[in-house]
Design a protein around this motif. Structure first.
Motif, short mmCIF file in Angstrom:
data_model
loop_
_atom_site.label_atom_id
_atom_site.label_comp_id
_atom_site.label_asym_id
_atom_site.label_seq_id
_atom_site.Cartn_x
_atom_site.Cartn_y
_atom_site.Cartn_z
N ILE A 6 -43.18 15.81 15.00
CA ILE A 6 -42.07 15.33 15.82
C ILE A 6 -40.87 15.28 14.97
O ILE A 6 -39.82 15.73 15.41
CB ILE A 6 -42.44 14.29 16.82
CG1 ILE A 6 -43.53 14.75 17.93
CG2 ILE A 6 -41.29 13.88 17.41
CD1 ILE A 6 -44.12 13.53 18.68
N ILE A 7 -41.25 14.34 14.08
CA ILE A 7 -40.08 14.38 13.01
C ILE A 7 -39.46 15.79 12.50
O ILE A 7 -38.44 16.08 12.35
CB ILE A 7 -40.43 13.30 12.01
CG1 ILE A 7 -40.53 11.85 12.52
CG2 ILE A 7 -39.30 13.18 10.86
CD1 ILE A 7 -41.14 10.88 11.67
N LEU A 8 -40.49 16.61 12.06
CA LEU A 8 -39.85 17.87 11.56
C LEU A 8 -39.42 18.57 12.60
O LEU A 8 -38.60 19.62 12.15
CB LEU A 8 -41.08 18.51 10.94
CG LEU A 8 -41.71 17.81 9.68
CD1 LEU A 8 -42.96 18.71 9.04
CD2 LEU A 8 -40.60 17.89 8.43
N LYS A 9 -39.56 18.48 13.75
CA LYS A 9 -38.73 19.09 14.64
C LYS A 9 -37.43 18.72 14.89
O LYS A 9 -36.37 19.01 15.44
CB LYS A 9 -39.58 19.22 16.17
CG LYS A 9 -40.86 20.25 15.87
CD LYS A 9 -41.79 20.34 17.23
CE LYS A 9 -42.57 21.08 17.15
NZ LYS A 9 -43.69 21.28 18.42
N VAL A 10 -37.19 17.26 15.00
CA VAL A 10 -35.85 16.48 15.29
C VAL A 10 -35.18 16.86 14.18
O VAL A 10 -33.82 17.03 14.69
CB VAL A 10 -36.41 15.02 15.54
CG1 VAL A 10 -35.18 14.40 15.47
CG2 VAL A 10 -37.08 14.97 16.77
N ILE A 11 -35.59 16.96 12.92
CA ILE A 11 -34.36 16.95 11.68
C ILE A 11 -33.74 18.10 12.12
O ILE A 11 -32.41 18.21 11.92
CB ILE A 11 -35.29 16.82 10.34
CG1 ILE A 11 -35.78 15.26 10.35
CG2 ILE A 11 -34.50 17.21 9.26
CD1 ILE A 11 -36.47 14.95 9.24
N PRO A 12 -34.32 19.43 12.16
CA PRO A 12 -33.45 20.61 12.33
C PRO A 12 -32.55 20.49 13.20
O PRO A 12 -31.39 21.20 13.31
CB PRO A 12 -34.50 21.55 12.43
CG PRO A 12 -35.62 21.14 11.94
CD PRO A 12 -35.57 19.74 12.17
N VAL A 13 -33.18 19.93 14.65
CA VAL A 13 -32.15 19.93 15.58
C VAL A 13 -31.14 19.08 15.46
O VAL A 13 -29.76 19.45 15.85
CB VAL A 13 -33.07 19.42 16.77
CG1 VAL A 13 -32.15 19.29 18.11
CG2 VAL A 13 -33.98 20.25 17.47
N VAL A 14 -31.41 17.95 15.03
CA VAL A 14 -30.08 16.92 14.54
C VAL A 14 -29.08 17.85 13.37
O VAL A 14 -27.94 17.56 13.55
CB VAL A 14 -30.49 15.85 14.18
CG1 VAL A 14 -29.53 14.82 13.63
CG2 VAL A 14 -31.22 15.24 15.28
N THR A 15 -29.79 18.25 12.69
CA THR A 15 -28.70 19.03 11.32
C THR A 15 -27.83 20.13 11.92
O THR A 15 -26.83 20.31 11.79
CB THR A 15 -29.57 19.23 10.40
OG1 THR A 15 -30.52 18.44 9.69
CG2 THR A 15 -29.13 20.04 9.05
N LEU A 16 -28.86 21.01 12.82
CA LEU A 16 -27.99 22.13 13.18
C LEU A 16 -26.86 21.67 14.21
O LEU A 16 -25.94 22.45 14.38
CB LEU A 16 -28.96 23.21 13.71
CG LEU A 16 -29.85 24.10 12.82
CD1 LEU A 16 -30.80 24.58 13.54
CD2 LEU A 16 -28.74 24.89 11.97
N THR A 17 -27.15 20.39 14.92
CA THR A 17 -25.91 20.17 16.03
C THR A 17 -25.01 19.63 15.21
O THR A 17 -23.80 19.83 15.52
CB THR A 17 -26.79 19.04 16.87
OG1 THR A 17 -27.94 19.59 17.72
CG2 THR A 17 -25.65 18.70 17.95
#
Length: 142
Positions: A6-17
């Motif tokens: 879950i953390i590995l999915k959240v990090i790209p979403v936050v970074t790309l946002t």
């Protein structure tokens, strides 16, 4: 292990946002690159967020029903099918965006054309169905 996923999915979403918020400052002078980069970033953020959302819904459903990770039922399969359906729609919208086609105008035009075809073909289809009913009924005679 699931928390790491879950953390590995959240990090790209936050970074790309975050990158998407400051993207006009980076690509602002080149307009063609700007629109393409904006489309690609929007698509990637949307797909990653959708994947995260479906994963969290599946996780909480399995946890509530006390299923293992490998067990699938109709709800899990339905979520997966919904994911594929939304993914296909987002891909089509992104491809249309590369050609600068406004989706609302396109769907409005297609609905008007579909309504016109339905109005025109109504009488024709009504005659075909009536003919089939008459031909298969026992009451008719020549």
């Amino acid at each position: 292990m699931k928390n790491l996923s879950i953390i590995l999915k959240v990090i790209p979403v936050v970074t790309l946002t975050y990158l998407r918020m400051f993207e006009p400052l980076i690509w602002g002078r080149i307009t063609q690159v700007h629109s393409a980069v904006e489309l690609v970033l929007n698509y990637i953020v949307f797909i990653l967020a959708l994947n995260l959302g479906i994963g969290l819904l599946s996780f909480y459903y399995r946890r509530r029903k006390k299923y293992s990770e490998s067990k699938k039922d109709n709800v899990i399969n339905g979520l997966q099918n919904l994911y594929y359906l939304i993914l296909t729609g987002a891909t089509i919208m992104t491809i249309l965006g590369f050609w600068n086609i406004d989706a609302s105008t396109l769907f409005t035009t297609l609905s008007i054309v579909a309504a016109a075809i339905a109005i025109i073909s109504r009488d024709y289809l009504l005659e075909i169905i009536s003919g089939m009913i008459i031909s298969f009924s026992n009451e008719g005679s020549i």
